[in-house]
Design a protein around this motif. Structure first.
Motif, PDB file in Angstrom:
ATOM      1  N   UNK A 137       0.817  -1.212   0.000  1.00  0.00           N
ATOM      2  CA  UNK A 137       0.000   0.000   0.000  1.00  0.00           C
ATOM      3  C   UNK A 137       0.853   1.265   0.000  1.00  0.00           C
ATOM      4  N   UNK A 138       1.935   1.262   0.777  1.00  0.00           N
ATOM      5  CA  UNK A 138       2.716   2.479   0.946  1.00  0.00           C
ATOM      6  C   UNK A 138       3.799   2.689  -0.080  1.00  0.00           C
ATOM      7  N   UNK A 139       4.407   1.600  -0.592  1.00  0.00           N
ATOM      8  CA  UNK A 139       5.534   1.752  -1.516  1.00  0.00           C
ATOM      9  C   UNK A 139       5.154   2.445  -2.819  1.00  0.00           C
ATOM     10  N   UNK A 140       4.025   2.109  -3.473  1.00  0.00           N
ATOM     11  CA  UNK A 140       3.684   2.835  -4.708  1.00  0.00           C
ATOM     12  C   UNK A 140       3.519   4.334  -4.494  1.00  0.00           C
ATOM     13  N   UNK A 141       2.972   4.722  -3.358  1.00  0.00           N
ATOM     14  CA  UNK A 141       2.805   6.151  -3.074  1.00  0.00           C
ATOM     15  C   UNK A 141       4.166   6.825  -2.956  1.00  0.00           C
ATOM     16  N   UNK A 142       5.081   6.199  -2.216  1.00  0.00           N
ATOM     17  CA  UNK A 142       6.417   6.776  -2.056  1.00  0.00           C
ATOM     18  C   UNK A 142       7.173   6.803  -3.373  1.00  0.00           C
ATOM     19  N   UNK A 143       7.014   5.754  -4.186  1.00  0.00           N
ATOM     20  CA  UNK A 143       7.700   5.711  -5.471  1.00  0.00           C
ATOM     21  C   UNK A 143       7.182   6.797  -6.416  1.00  0.00           C
ATOM     22  N   UNK A 144       5.881   7.013  -6.416  1.00  0.00           N
ATOM     23  CA  UNK A 144       5.317   8.048  -7.285  1.00  0.00           C
ATOM     24  C   UNK A 144       5.839   9.425  -6.901  1.00  0.00           C
ATOM     25  N   UNK A 145       5.742   9.751  -5.624  1.00  0.00           N
ATOM     26  CA  UNK A 145       6.232  11.057  -5.175  1.00  0.00           C
ATOM     27  C   UNK A 145       7.738  11.176  -5.365  1.00  0.00           C
TER      28      UNK A 145
ATOM     29  N   UNK B  50      17.906   6.355  -4.032  1.00  0.00           N
ATOM     30  CA  UNK B  50      17.364   5.368  -3.092  1.00  0.00           C
ATOM     31  C   UNK B  50      16.600   6.044  -1.964  1.00  0.00           C
ATOM     32  N   UNK B  51      17.163   7.113  -1.414  1.00  0.00           N
ATOM     33  CA  UNK B  51      16.499   7.801  -0.310  1.00  0.00           C
ATOM     34  C   UNK B  51      15.207   8.479  -0.767  1.00  0.00           C
ATOM     35  N   UNK B  52      15.250   9.087  -1.924  1.00  0.00           N
ATOM     36  CA  UNK B  52      14.086   9.862  -2.354  1.00  0.00           C
ATOM     37  C   UNK B  52      12.963   8.953  -2.830  1.00  0.00           C
ATOM     38  N   UNK B  53      13.291   7.786  -3.402  1.00  0.00           N
ATOM     39  CA  UNK B  53      12.255   6.881  -3.884  1.00  0.00           C
ATOM     40  C   UNK B  53      11.587   6.111  -2.753  1.00  0.00           C
ATOM     41  N   UNK B  54      12.327   5.838  -1.692  1.00  0.00           N
ATOM     42  CA  UNK B  54      11.718   5.126  -0.566  1.00  0.00           C
ATOM     43  C   UNK B  54      10.952   6.064   0.354  1.00  0.00           C
ATOM     44  N   UNK B  55      10.873   7.323  -0.027  1.00  0.00           N
ATOM     45  CA  UNK B  55      10.023   8.244   0.719  1.00  0.00           C
ATOM     46  C   UNK B  55      10.761   8.973   1.821  1.00  0.00           C
TER      47      UNK B  55
ATOM     48  N   UNK C 242       7.490   0.573  18.119  1.00  0.00           N
ATOM     49  CA  UNK C 242       8.358  -0.598  18.285  1.00  0.00           C
ATOM     50  C   UNK C 242       7.821  -1.793  17.497  1.00  0.00           C
ATOM     51  N   UNK C 243       7.330  -1.500  16.316  1.00  0.00           N
ATOM     52  CA  UNK C 243       6.831  -2.550  15.428  1.00  0.00           C
ATOM     53  C   UNK C 243       8.032  -3.130  14.691  1.00  0.00           C
ATOM     54  N   UNK C 244       8.617  -4.189  15.247  1.00  0.00           N
ATOM     55  CA  UNK C 244       9.861  -4.736  14.743  1.00  0.00           C
ATOM     56  C   UNK C 244       9.808  -5.051  13.245  1.00  0.00           C
ATOM     57  N   UNK C 245       8.802  -5.790  12.848  1.00  0.00           N
ATOM     58  CA  UNK C 245       8.746  -6.275  11.477  1.00  0.00           C
ATOM     59  C   UNK C 245       8.552  -5.142  10.475  1.00  0.00           C
ATOM     60  N   UNK C 246       7.805  -4.110  10.845  1.00  0.00           N
ATOM     61  CA  UNK C 246       7.581  -2.985   9.942  1.00  0.00           C
ATOM     62  C   UNK C 246       8.867  -2.199   9.734  1.00  0.00           C
ATOM     63  N   UNK C 247       9.582  -1.914  10.806  1.00  0.00           N
ATOM     64  CA  UNK C 247      10.854  -1.195  10.695  1.00  0.00           C
ATOM     65  C   UNK C 247      11.866  -2.019   9.896  1.00  0.00           C
ATOM     66  N   UNK C 248      11.908  -3.318  10.161  1.00  0.00           N
ATOM     67  CA  UNK C 248      12.831  -4.180   9.433  1.00  0.00           C
ATOM     68  C   UNK C 248      12.533  -4.181   7.938  1.00  0.00           C
ATOM     69  N   UNK C 249      11.266  -4.251   7.566  1.00  0.00           N
ATOM     70  CA  UNK C 249      10.897  -4.308   6.156  1.00  0.00           C
ATOM     71  C   UNK C 249      11.319  -3.038   5.424  1.00  0.00           C
ATOM     72  N   UNK C 250      11.046  -1.866   6.020  1.00  0.00           N
ATOM     73  CA  UNK C 250      11.424  -0.605   5.376  1.00  0.00           C
ATOM     74  C   UNK C 250      12.945  -0.490   5.284  1.00  0.00           C
ATOM     75  N   UNK C 251      13.650  -0.930   6.327  1.00  0.00           N
ATOM     76  CA  UNK C 251      15.108  -0.874   6.308  1.00  0.00           C
ATOM     77  C   UNK C 251      15.679  -1.775   5.222  1.00  0.00           C
ATOM     78  N   UNK C 252      15.126  -2.966   5.081  1.00  0.00           N
ATOM     79  CA  UNK C 252      15.603  -3.904   4.056  1.00  0.00           C
ATOM     80  C   UNK C 252      15.368  -3.334   2.661  1.00  0.00           C
ATOM     81  N   UNK C 253      14.200  -2.755   2.435  1.00  0.00           N
ATOM     82  CA  UNK C 253      13.912  -2.168   1.129  1.00  0.00           C
ATOM     83  C   UNK C 253      14.871  -1.026   0.821  1.00  0.00           C
ATOM     84  N   UNK C 254      15.130  -0.172   1.807  1.00  0.00           N
ATOM     85  CA  UNK C 254      16.053   0.936   1.598  1.00  0.00           C
ATOM     86  C   UNK C 254      17.459   0.453   1.315  1.00  0.00           C
TER      87      UNK C 254
END
Length: 313
Positions: free
Chosen positions: A92-100, A245-250, A274-286
Motif C-alpha cells: 500500500x505504501x511503496x507505490x505512493x512513495x515511489x510516485x512522489x 534510493x532515499x528519495x524513492x523510498x520516501x 516498536x513494530x519490529x517487522x515494519x521497521x525491518x521491512x522498510x530498512x531492508x527495502x532501503x
C-alpha cells in the motif's frame, strides 16, 4: 562488464544479509517491546501476545525463522496493525512513495543540473552569485521547516486564491495534493545538484582536452554539450545513486508533515510503536535499493567515461 556485474551482485547479497542481521538484533536488544504501553498490560495477556508472535522463543530461533520467512517473501505480521501483514502495508505504501519520489527526482534533475551548468558557465558573475546563494538557502533550510512554510503560504495565506493548494492528505493521488510534498521533497536535492554540477562543470571546462577542442574552432556550445558535460556529470551521477534510493523510498519528514500514506510515514510509526517487522521491512527495502543504485551508478560510468573498463580489474 558482465563479470563485474556478477561480482557486485555476489558482494551485495552478504552486504544485505549483514544489514538485516545488525538491524534484527539491534531491534530486539533495545529495551522495551512492541506491547509496552502507557497502560500496563496484564501479564497473562502479555504472555499470550508474546507466544502469538513467537517473541518468547530464543533469540537465535527468532532470527532463523525471520530469515527463512524472508526468503519466501514474507516480512511477517505487524505487531500494531493487527488486520494487516507487513507485505500488505508495504504494497500500500511503496507505490505512493515511489510516485512522489520519482516526480521529485525528475524535478530535481530538470531544475538542478541546468542551473548548475548556467552558474558554472557564468562563474563569478551576478548570475552565478544568485544561483549559488539560492542553492545554499535550499541546503540549509531543513524539510520540516520548508514543509511548514509551504503549508502556511499555499494552504493558509492563499486559501481564497487560485494558488491555493491542499495542506495535506493524499486524496487518491490527486495532482493538487502532490504539488507541495513533491516540491518540498525535491528542493534539497535541487540545491545539492546545483552545487555539485557547478563545481564539476567548472573543473571540466578547464581541462586540457576542452582547451584543445576550443582551439580547433569548435563552437563553445558544442564543446560543452558533447565533451564537458559527460565529464561533469560523473560527480552528479555519484550523488544521484544513494540520493535516488532515499528519495524513492520516501521521506519520513515530508510524508509525516503532509499526511501521505507512504512507507516513510510507516517507518516513523513503526519506530514509535516498536513494530519490529515494519521497521525491518522498510530498512531492508532501503538497503536493497541503495545497493542496486550504487551498482547502476558504476555501470553508468562506462557510458560517461570510455576510459572506465571494469573487466580489466
Amino acid at each position: 562488464m558482465w563479470s563485474y556485474f556478477a561480482r557486485r551482485v555476489a558482494i551485495g547479497i552478504p552486504t544485505l544479509w549483514a544489514v538485516i542481521t545488525v538491524c534484527f538484533f539491534l531491534m530486539r536488544l533495545t529495551p522495551g517491546g512492541p506491547f509496552d504501553a502507557e497502560a500496563p498490560v496484564p501479564q497473562e495477556v502479555l504472555n499470550n501476545l508474546r507466544a502469538r508472535y513467537h517473541l518468547d522463543d530464543p533469540l537465535w530461533q527468532q532470527y532463523v525463522d525471520y530469515l527463512v520467512n524472508l526468503l519466501r517473501g514474507d516480512f511477517g505480521p505487524s505487531f500494531k496493525y493487527h488486520d494487516f501483514s507487513i507485505t500488505t502495508l508495504i504494497a500500500q505504501g511503496l507505490p505512493v512513495s515511489l510516485e512522489n519520489g520519482f516526480c521529485a527526482l525528475i524535478l530535481a534533475i530538470v531544475i538542478g543540473v541546468p542551473l548548475g551548468i548556467a552558474a558554472a558557465l557564468a562563474q563569478n558573475t551576478r548570475r552565478d552569485y544568485v544561483i549559488s546563494a539560492t542553492a545554499m538557502t535550499g541546503i540549509v533550510i531543513p524539510n520540516f521547516i520548508m514543509g511548514q512554510v509551504l503549508i502556511l503560504i499555499f494552504g493558509v495565506w492563499l486559501k481564497n486564491s487560485i494558488f491555493h493548494l491542499p495542506a495535506g492528505g493524499w486524496n487518491d493521488g490527486a495532482f493538487a495534493n502532490r504539488i507541495l510534498p513533491v516540491f518540498c521533497l525535491a528542493l534539497p536535492y535541487v540545491a545539492y545538484l546545483v552545487r555539485i554540477t557547478r563545481g564539476s562543470m567548472i573543473e571540466a571546462v578547464r581541462a586540457n582536452y576542452i582547451r584543445t577542442a576550443r582551439a580547433k574552432g569548435l563552437p563553445f556550445r558544442l564543446v560543452v554539450l558533447r565533451h564537458a558535460l559527460k565529464s561533469a556529470l560523473i560527480p552528479v551521477v555519484t550523488f544521484l545513486g544513494p540520493a535516488t534510493a532515499f528519495i524513492l523510498t520516501g521521506s519520513m519528514v515530508v510524508e509525516t508533515i503532509f499526511q501521505i500514506p507512504g512507507i516513510g510515514r510507516y517507518f516513523v510509526q513503526g519506530a514509535l510503536n516498536r513494530d519490529y517487522t515494519l521497521v525491518m521491512a522498510v530498512t531492508i527495502l532501503g538497503a536493497a535499493l541503495i545497493i542496486a543504485m550504487n551498482l547502476a551508478v558504476d555501470l553508468i560510468y562506462i557510458w560517461l567515461d570510455p576510459r572506465v573498463r571494469y573487466d580489466q580489474q
